[in-house]
Design an enzyme around this catalytic site. Sequence first.
Site, PDB file in Angstrom:
ATOM      1  N   GLU A   1       0.007  -6.791  15.040  1.00 17.15           N
ATOM      2  CA  GLU A   1       0.368  -6.605  16.440  1.00 17.15           C
ATOM      3  C   GLU A   1       1.253  -5.386  16.684  1.00 17.15           C
ATOM      4  OE1 GLU A   1       2.148 -10.266  17.661  1.00 17.15           O
ATOM      5  OE2 GLU A   1       0.283 -11.392  17.416  1.00 17.15           O
TER       6      GLU A   1
ATOM      7  N   ASN B   1      -9.711   6.213  -3.849  1.00 21.12           N
ATOM      8  CA  ASN B   1      -8.941   5.465  -2.855  1.00 21.12           C
ATOM      9  C   ASN B   1      -9.724   4.245  -2.402  1.00 21.12           C
ATOM     10  OD1 ASN B   1      -7.450   4.457  -0.742  1.00 21.12           O
ATOM     11  ND2 ASN B   1      -7.277   6.395   0.350  1.00 21.12           N
TER      12      ASN B   1
ATOM     13  N   CYS C   1      -5.109  -3.670   0.567  1.00 17.81           N
ATOM     14  CA  CYS C   1      -5.719  -4.008   1.841  1.00 17.81           C
ATOM     15  C   CYS C   1      -4.650  -4.026   2.920  1.00 17.81           C
ATOM     16  CB  CYS C   1      -6.401  -5.375   1.744  1.00 17.81           C
ATOM     17  SG  CYS C   1      -7.172  -5.909   3.279  1.00 17.81           S
TER      18      CYS C   1
ATOM     19  N   ARG D   1     -15.959  -6.061   2.506  1.00 18.29           N
ATOM     20  CA  ARG D   1     -15.789  -4.799   1.789  1.00 18.29           C
ATOM     21  C   ARG D   1     -15.315  -4.995   0.350  1.00 18.29           C
ATOM     22  NH1 ARG D   1     -15.707  -4.222   6.930  1.00 18.29           N
ATOM     23  NH2 ARG D   1     -16.242  -2.275   7.984  1.00 18.29           N
TER      24      ARG D   1
ATOM     25  N   HIS E   1       2.956  -0.682  12.811  1.00 21.11           N
ATOM     26  CA  HIS E   1       3.155  -0.603  11.355  1.00 21.11           C
ATOM     27  C   HIS E   1       1.833  -0.356  10.631  1.00 21.11           C
ATOM     28  CE1 HIS E   1       5.232  -1.194   7.589  1.00 21.11           C
ATOM     29  NE2 HIS E   1       4.391  -2.146   7.230  1.00 21.11           N
TER      30      HIS E   1
ATOM     31  N   ALA F   1       0.808  -1.218   0.000  1.00 21.18           N
ATOM     32  CA  ALA F   1       0.000   0.000   0.000  1.00 21.18           C
ATOM     33  C   ALA F   1       0.841   1.267   0.000  1.00 21.18           C
ATOM     34  CB  ALA F   1      -0.954  -0.004   1.201  1.00 21.18           C
TER      35      ALA F   1
ATOM     36  N   ILE G   1      -4.409  -4.996   6.908  1.00 26.16           N
ATOM     37  CA  ILE G   1      -5.095  -5.618   8.044  1.00 26.16           C
ATOM     38  C   ILE G   1      -4.259  -5.381   9.294  1.00 26.16           C
ATOM     39  CG2 ILE G   1      -5.930  -7.792   9.026  1.00 26.16           C
ATOM     40  CD1 ILE G   1      -6.378  -8.786   6.154  1.00 26.16           C
TER      41      ILE G   1
END
Length: 183
Positions: free
Chosen positions: A88, A115, A83, A129, A91, A59, A85
Site C-alpha cells: 500500500e 537478476n 520477491c 513466475r 516502499h 531484496a 510484492i
Amino acid sequence: MAEAESHYVLPRPSFDKPVKLLIVVAPYYKDIADWLVEGAKAEIEAAGGSWEIAEVPGALEVPTAIGIANRMSNHDGYVALGCVIRGETTHYETVCNDSSRALQLLGLQGLCIGNGILTVENKEQAEVRADPARGNKGGGAAAAALHLIALGRKWGARTKGIGFKPPSDSYQIAGDSNGSPKA
C-alpha cells in the site's frame, strides 16, 4: 498471462573449466524463494556448474552481498533471487528500483549477475513466475549469469588488439610538433 507466452531461450552455454556461482536469495516470501532457488540450482547443475547459497534479509541487501562476495570470494558469477510484492505504500517502488539499479551497476563493473528478483503485483503472479514447472525465473536468472560468464571467458581469452598499451620511445607525451618537450 505470462505463463502462456512463449519466448526464445538461448542454448545453454558449455564450459571447458567448471563454473562456480553464488546464489544470493532474500527469503522474505520463503515459498517463492525456495522455488526460485530450486530453478537456479537445476540450471547451474545442468551446465555442469556448482553453487553456494547466501541468504540476506531482503531484496535491498542482495546487491550488497554480491558486492562483498565479489571482493572476498572466488565465484565466477552471481544469481540474485527474491520477491517484492506491491503493498500500500511507495516502499515497493524504492525496493524494486534500488535493488535493480544496484545490480545493474555491479554488472556494468564486470560482474556476471542474473537478476531473478521478482517484482509483482500479488502473490499469484509471484507463484506463476517462481514455480520451476511454469515461469522458472530462478532458472532464467541462473541462465543469464551463465551466459555472461561464458562471454567473459570468451572475451577474456583475447590477448591481441585490446587493453592498455604502454608508451613506446616514439610516443610523444607532451611536446611541440618537433618532439621537443614543453617547458
